[in-house]
Each structure stands twice: as C-alpha cells, then as structure tokens.
Design a protein around this motif. Structure first.
Motif, short mmCIF file in Angstrom:
data_model
loop_
_atom_site.label_atom_id
_atom_site.label_comp_id
_atom_site.label_asym_id
_atom_site.label_seq_id
_atom_site.Cartn_x
_atom_site.Cartn_y
_atom_site.Cartn_z
N ARG A 164 0.87 -1.17 0.00
CA ARG A 164 0.00 0.00 0.00
C ARG A 164 0.91 1.23 0.00
O ARG A 164 1.57 1.54 1.00
CB ARG A 164 -0.92 -0.01 1.21
CG ARG A 164 -1.70 -1.30 1.31
CD ARG A 164 -2.96 -1.27 2.10
NE ARG A 164 -3.01 -0.49 3.32
CZ ARG A 164 -4.10 -0.45 4.11
NH1 ARG A 164 -5.18 -1.13 3.73
NH2 ARG A 164 -4.10 0.25 5.21
N GLN A 201 2.10 4.87 0.34
CA GLN A 201 1.67 5.86 1.32
C GLN A 201 0.70 5.25 2.34
O GLN A 201 -0.09 5.95 2.97
CB GLN A 201 1.03 7.08 0.63
CG GLN A 201 1.97 7.89 -0.23
CD GLN A 201 3.02 8.64 0.59
OE1 GLN A 201 2.74 9.14 1.69
NE2 GLN A 201 4.23 8.72 0.06
N ASN A 205 -1.90 3.79 1.86
CA ASN A 205 -3.26 4.16 1.46
C ASN A 205 -3.90 2.95 0.78
O ASN A 205 -3.37 2.41 -0.19
CB ASN A 205 -3.21 5.34 0.49
CG ASN A 205 -4.59 5.90 0.21
OD1 ASN A 205 -5.59 5.20 0.28
ND2 ASN A 205 -4.65 7.19 -0.10
N GLN A 207 -6.13 2.83 -1.23
CA GLN A 207 -6.54 3.11 -2.60
C GLN A 207 -5.36 3.15 -3.57
O GLN A 207 -5.56 3.25 -4.77
CB GLN A 207 -7.28 4.46 -2.64
CG GLN A 207 -8.54 4.47 -1.82
CD GLN A 207 -9.47 3.33 -2.19
OE1 GLN A 207 -9.77 3.17 -3.38
NE2 GLN A 207 -9.90 2.55 -1.21
N THR A 208 -4.14 3.10 -3.04
CA THR A 208 -2.96 3.10 -3.92
C THR A 208 -2.18 1.81 -3.65
O THR A 208 -1.25 1.78 -2.83
CB THR A 208 -2.08 4.32 -3.65
OG1 THR A 208 -1.77 4.39 -2.25
CG2 THR A 208 -2.79 5.60 -4.08
N THR A 253 5.99 2.93 1.67
CA THR A 253 5.08 1.84 1.25
C THR A 253 5.16 0.71 2.27
O THR A 253 6.25 0.28 2.65
CB THR A 253 5.46 1.31 -0.14
OG1 THR A 253 5.30 2.37 -1.09
CG2 THR A 253 4.57 0.14 -0.54
#
Length: 693
Positions: A446, A448, A450, A452-453, A475
């Motif tokens: 993931r 950051q 996140n 969504q990334t 990451t």
C-alpha cells in the motif's frame, strides 16, 4: 518249491547269458555264426521259461470254500470265498438257465451280486485273476425265493417321511409284513392285514428296496419281488463358499446327494443383482458378481420328481475399489497423506505411490487414510489405493497424479538500497534442498499506506535466491516466495512484512530571515526522524535532527538547505524545494510520523469512548463515523521517539493491541477513512501499561 523243469530251464538260461557276454566283451575272436546260433537258442529258452512260469502262476491261483447267502429284501446274493495266493482280483458271475446273467468284481471277499430274479436257479462262479492268468472257477448253486405276490406299488410324497406300499391280497393270508431296506443297510418295516401299509420314519436322499411277505421269513413262499423307490433329495449340506478374486466371483461346493440328478443355485445381491447356476455335480462357480455386496445364497437338490427344500446362507463379494482419493503432500517430511471414502466390506486398505521410473512406495491402514513416506523431492507419483476384505483385494482406485513439489523458502530477508534518485529492494531467501528449483517472488503493498494506492509486483521464475526491483517510498509491503520444479509449485511462503524508506518531506517552508528562521514541513508516512542539512560545501553539514516537523535555524540559506526523512530502512531522497519566507504560524510537533500527508474533513474525527489497559494490552473503543469503511489506529511509544509507530487498520469500532512493553507510556491517535477520503486524526491519548503476565 520250483519244479525240476523250471530249475533246468533256469540253468540253461544262465548258461546262454554267460556265453553271450563272452561273445560281446571278450577280446578273443569268436566266430559270428557261433554267436548267432547262441542267440537263437536263448530266444527258445526264454519262450519255454515264460510258459513254465505262467503254468506255475496258474497253479497257485486256487479258489476254495466259495458260498453264498440270499438277501431276500433286495433280491441279491452275498458271495464269500477264501483268499487265493497271488490273486489281484476276483470275478463273480451268477448265471441262470434262461440266459440271465449278473455279476460283480472286487479285490477281496465278499461281493454282492444284485438284481437276481425271484424263483430262479442260479449257478455261481468265482474266478481269481492276476496279470498273468485266471484260475479255474469255484462254483456253487442258489435258488432265489419264489415269486408269490405281484403288482406291489410304493409311493411317497415329496419331502414326506412315509412310504405307502400297496399290493393284491391273497386268500387265507391274515397278516402281511412290509420291509424296506435302504442303500445304507438300514431297515424299516410295518405290518397290515389289509392290502396297504405305511412305512414310517423314512429318510431323505435314500434308495429303498421294498418287499411284502407273509411272515418274518423273508424268503417264504409268499413273497413279493423287491420294489425300488427313491425318496426326495435332502437339503444340501456342508456348503462352503470360496471367493474367486480375479473373476470377482465365488466357488460354491456342498455335500453330494445319492438321489439328486441336478442342483440349482441362486445368489441374490443386496442391490437386487441375481446370479444362478444349474449343475449335475455338487459344485458351481459364479462369476461377475457385484463388488462390495452381501449375497443371499439358496441351493436346492432335485431328484426324479422332487426338489429339496433350500439351504440358505450368505457371503460377501470382493470390496469395491475405494473412491474419492485425495493426496496431501508434505514437502518438509517428504511424505504424502492419502485419504479416501470407505469401501463396503473392507477390513484393510493398501495405498501405493508409484514414480515415473517404476519405483513404488506403500502404506496400509484399517481406516480411510494412511501416510506414505520417503517421497523423492521433485518426483511425480501415481497415487492409488485398494481395499481388502482379508481374502481378496479390490481393483486399485482411479490413479491420482501428484508431484512432490519443493517447499517454499522459510527464511526471507529484505535490504533497501539507494541507486540514483530511487530506492531498490533486495529481496533474498534461503535455498530449498531440492534439485532444479526455481523461485518466484511476489510483493503486494500500500503506497503511502493508502488502501486506494495498491502495488503488486512479481518476479519471473528464476533459479537464484534473490531479486531486486525499485520500490516506492513510504510503502507498507508483504513479500512472499514460491518454489517449483518439474513436480510442481509450492504454496507461497510465510509473508515477510515491512515498510520502505520514507518519502522526502513535502511542502518545506520557512519563516524568518537568514539570521534566524523556522523551517517546517509535512509529515512523511513511516518517517521516524527528520534531518536538515547545509549543502554549500563539499560535504553536507547536519543543521538539525528531530522527530518533529520543524527546526529553529540560524545563519539560514534556503538555497543551500535540504530536508530528509528517515526510518530503520534508510534515509529518503532529500528535498531542496524550500519556499518562504511565509507568515509565521505554529505547527504541531508530532511525536509520531505515521500520519497521512493528506486528510479530508468530509469525514468526522472518531470520538473515543473507552480506553482500557490490561497488563501489556491496550483496548480502544470509539463511535462509528458516518460513511467510514475503516479506521486507522496509530500507536507510538512515547519514551522511544526513534521507534516506528504501530499502525493498524480496523474495520470495526474497537481494537485491542497486545504484546506492548510493560510499564511503558503509549500514545495513540485515530482517523476514519473510506475509499476516497480520510478524516483528520484525533488528539493523542496516552496510557501506561502494567506488568506482563
């Protein structure tokens, strides 16, 4: 004592043989004509010797004291005599004037001559026999009883234990005696003053000879000829069933009945399958029976007009081949656990693993699983299993091909290194002890942190135990390895979890001037510390090192300054993009750096409801936030600012963190997020853990 003629012939024979030996073996030349003449004389002597020997053998065969007695019930005669020296057998003949002959042959006395006529005079001759000659016969005479009663009838019903005998009555005959003699010499009788009588307690499977007479003298003047009758066959007994494994059948035998002319056998399976057999002998073989079945067996014997009651029994056929075979191969122990469905009637199972080169490994079990050990890493095996009922083995199950694939590596390592303006991850692992192994590295992450990334990277299959690739900063990642060879691929290894080097701090700004300035920046995900350097000289000089997001500077030159973020994995790429001066403002000095660089006020900050410490565990409960799908909890050890924070993603509204240090202060923050945004973090709350249990 040999006769004089025999002794003379023997002496002549010995002389001839001696002379012939001389003709054949002596070194002295003897005229061929003399030898030929001697051979002719020898043949003559041998012929004479044979005749004399046969005459002498015949003279030894003498029959003495031949005599007989009548069996008036069966109308037969028992003949006895003295044993004759040199006899190998005896022929007994009964001959009557009208030409009727009957005989018997035996190797010893006595002998029974059957089927004599009533009221008939017979001459009996007894002759001794050996391989050379026959003796002169010994003779005597007998006269059978007169035929007085005629038209006798005997009737029995199938499976009845009586025989009804009937006859024509004679005048002035007050009482009749009926006698039945079985082929086993047993006697049954009844008497009557009428023209019929019922013989009781007869046995099944018997040949009976029945006569009717007027007194106990069986050969009296008023006597019937014998009437022969068969009773119904007995129920077949001594039934044995032996499995014929190869034919999936059964060989059935039973006791022979002396009156049965045929037998009927029927086998009915539990599934309704029927197999039958008709036989004139007391055995039968059934083939192609259904496997794993209990068959009910029925055997009847049939005579001339009657059929016996059935003999019933049951037997089991060969077990069916096991089904549902499954194989679980353990690469660490080089073994395979086989499991399958139970086979009806099986008491034992045998598992087999046969490699492509023909070598086989086995296991056996009384339950529906067993372990085969000693598999060769990298070999492909044909697995199968068969069932046994203790007598026959079933067919092998459908084969299941499976390879003894190598295990996945167990020791994984990651080393980050900077190459140019990028960071590379060196993923490495231990080699697997197996031949011709290749490896595949797979990484998910993931960026950051996140959701969504997301990142997903895999190597190609390669024989070496490492792989390098550039990886984004800040990451969180999971790293696994699989191995394979010709036998197949392993499952993924246990995951190695880590974080990469943090990204460079963003939005670096300063307030003040070159004499005194405050330099600030945004937090970098997974950063533990930040450093500010002056790069005006050949080597950079560290101006500030902090866990916060700002530094107080003197003699500040924004054009010769750079800022980096770092954690245990390394230091970020420096950021020299510094703007300012800007209006002075106070910034938060965060002790933890695991806060997202971007947040969204569309989601409310979660409200903490309860914080509980139990030993070295921290329990946090909060109110749910509208439109939030998950929550991020950041836990920081307050006394150790160089330690990375613990970041946890939770889908519910509570969380329990364990394995904390005892007697240590921990602070936590909480943020709500969904697929498109994240709330601002809550204010830090701190608690002190207790003693470890």
């Amino acid at each position: 004592m040999p006769s004089a003629a025999v002794e003379t012939s023997t002496s002549m024979l010995q002389a001839h043989i001696l002379f012939l030996k001389c003709c054949m073996y002596t070194q002295t030349r003897i005229d061929d004509m003399i030898c030929s003449s001697e051979i002719h004389s020898l043949k003559h002597t041998l012929s004479r010797f044979q005749i004399l020997h046969e005459d002498q053998s015949r003279s030894k065969l003498k029959n003495r004291n031949a005599q007989g007695r009548l069996d008036c019930i069966s109308n037969s005669a028992w003949v006895t005599w003295d044993v004759s020296e040199g006899a190998l057998g005896y022929d007994v003949m009964a001959r009557e004037v009208g030409g009727h002959n009957t005989s018997c042959t035996t190797t010893s006395s006595p002998c029974n001559i059957p089927d004599l006529k009533c009221g008939t005079h017979y001459d009996f001759h007894v002759t001794a026999v050996n391989k050379h000659c026959r003796s002169n016969h010994s003779t005597f005479e007998l006269e059978t009883g007169p035929c007085a009663l005629t038209s006798i009838t005997a009737v029995t019903q199938c499976n009845s234990d009586t025989i009804l005998a009937e006859w024509e009555m004679k005048e002035n005959t007050p009482l009749y005696l009926v006698t039945a003699e079985g082929h086993d010499q047993t006697l049954i009788s009844c008497n009557s003053s009428s023209n019929s009588c019922v013989l009781p307690d007869i046995s099944c499977g018997m040949h009976y000879s029945i006569i009717v007479s007027t007194s106990s003298d069986k050969c009296s003047s008023l006597r019937s000829p014998p009437k022969k009758i068969k009773t119904a066959p007995c129920v077949p007994d001594n039934v044995t069933v032996e499995a014929t494994c190869e034919e999936n059948g059964a060989a059935v035998t039973w006791g022979r009945s002396p009156v049965a002319t045929s037998y009927q056998l029927t086998a009915t399976g539990k599934d309704g399958h029927v197999a039958s057999c008709n036989s004139s002998v007391n055995n039968c073989t059934l083939g192609d029976l259904h496997c794993g079945q209990t068959y009910n067996l029925s055997i009847t014997a049939s005579g001339d007009n009657c059929t016996s009651k059935p003999n019933t029994s049951s037997f089991r056929t060969v077990p069916c081949e096991p089904s549902g075979l499954a194989v679980d191969i353990d690469c660490e122990t080089h073994s395979a656990m086989l499991s399958w469905g139970a086979s009806e009637g099986a008491v034992e199972y045998f598992g087999c693993a046969r490699s492509t080169d023909g070598d086989a490994l086995y296991c056996d079990s009384t339950v529906t699983s067993c372990k085969i050990e000693g598999l060769g890493c990298g070999d492909i095996y044909n697995f199968s299993v068969e069932a046994s009922n203790g007598v026959c083995n079933s067919s092998f199950s459908a084969p299941l091909w499976a390879g003894a694939a190598p295990c996945a590596p167990t020791v994984l390592n990651v080393r980050m290194q900077r190459i140019g303006q990028a960071h590379w991850a060196m993923m490495s692992w231990d080699n697997v002890n197996c031949s011709d192994v290749e490896y595949l590295m797979e990484t998910t992450g993931r960026i950051q942190n996140n959701p969504q990334t997301l990142m997903q990277v895999s190597s190609y299959w390669l024989p070496r135990a490492y792989f390098e690739f550039p990886i984004p900063c800040s990451t969180a990642y999971n790293f696994t390895v699989r191995s394979r060879n010709s036998a197949g691929a392993s499952e993924p290894s246990g995951a190695f979890t880590g974080v990469t080097v943090p990204c460079a701090p963003q939005h670096v700004k300063y307030t003040g001037d070159s004499v005194s300035a405050v330099l600030s920046w945004d937090a970098s995900v997974f950063a533990v510390r930040y450093a500010v350097y002056n790069v005006s000289g050949e080597a950079r000089v560290e101006l500030c090192n902090t866990t916060g997001l700002s530094c107080q500077m003197t003699s500040f030159d924004p054009n010769a300054t750079e800022v980096t973020a770092s954690n245990a994995e390394g230091e970020s790429i420096p950021n020299r993009d510094i703007t300012g001066p800007v209006g002075a403002r106070r910034r938060r000095d965060l002790q933890a750096s695991g806060i997202y660089a971007h947040s969204d006020n569309n989601l409310e900050i979660p409200k903490v409801l309860n914080v509980t410490v139990s030993g070295v565990s921290l329990y946090v409960k909060w109110m749910t936030v509208k439109n939030a799908t998950e929550y991020t909890v950041v836990i920081v050890e307050k006394q150790q600012t160089n330690q990375p924070p613990r970041m946890r993603t939770v889908e519910g509204h509570f969380f329990n963190e364990t394995d904390l240090k005892p007697w240590t202060t921990y602070c936590f923050r909480l943020a709500a997020q969904n697929t498109i945004s994240q709330s601002t973090y809550s204010r830090p709350m701190c608690r002190i853990t207790g003693a470890s249990q």
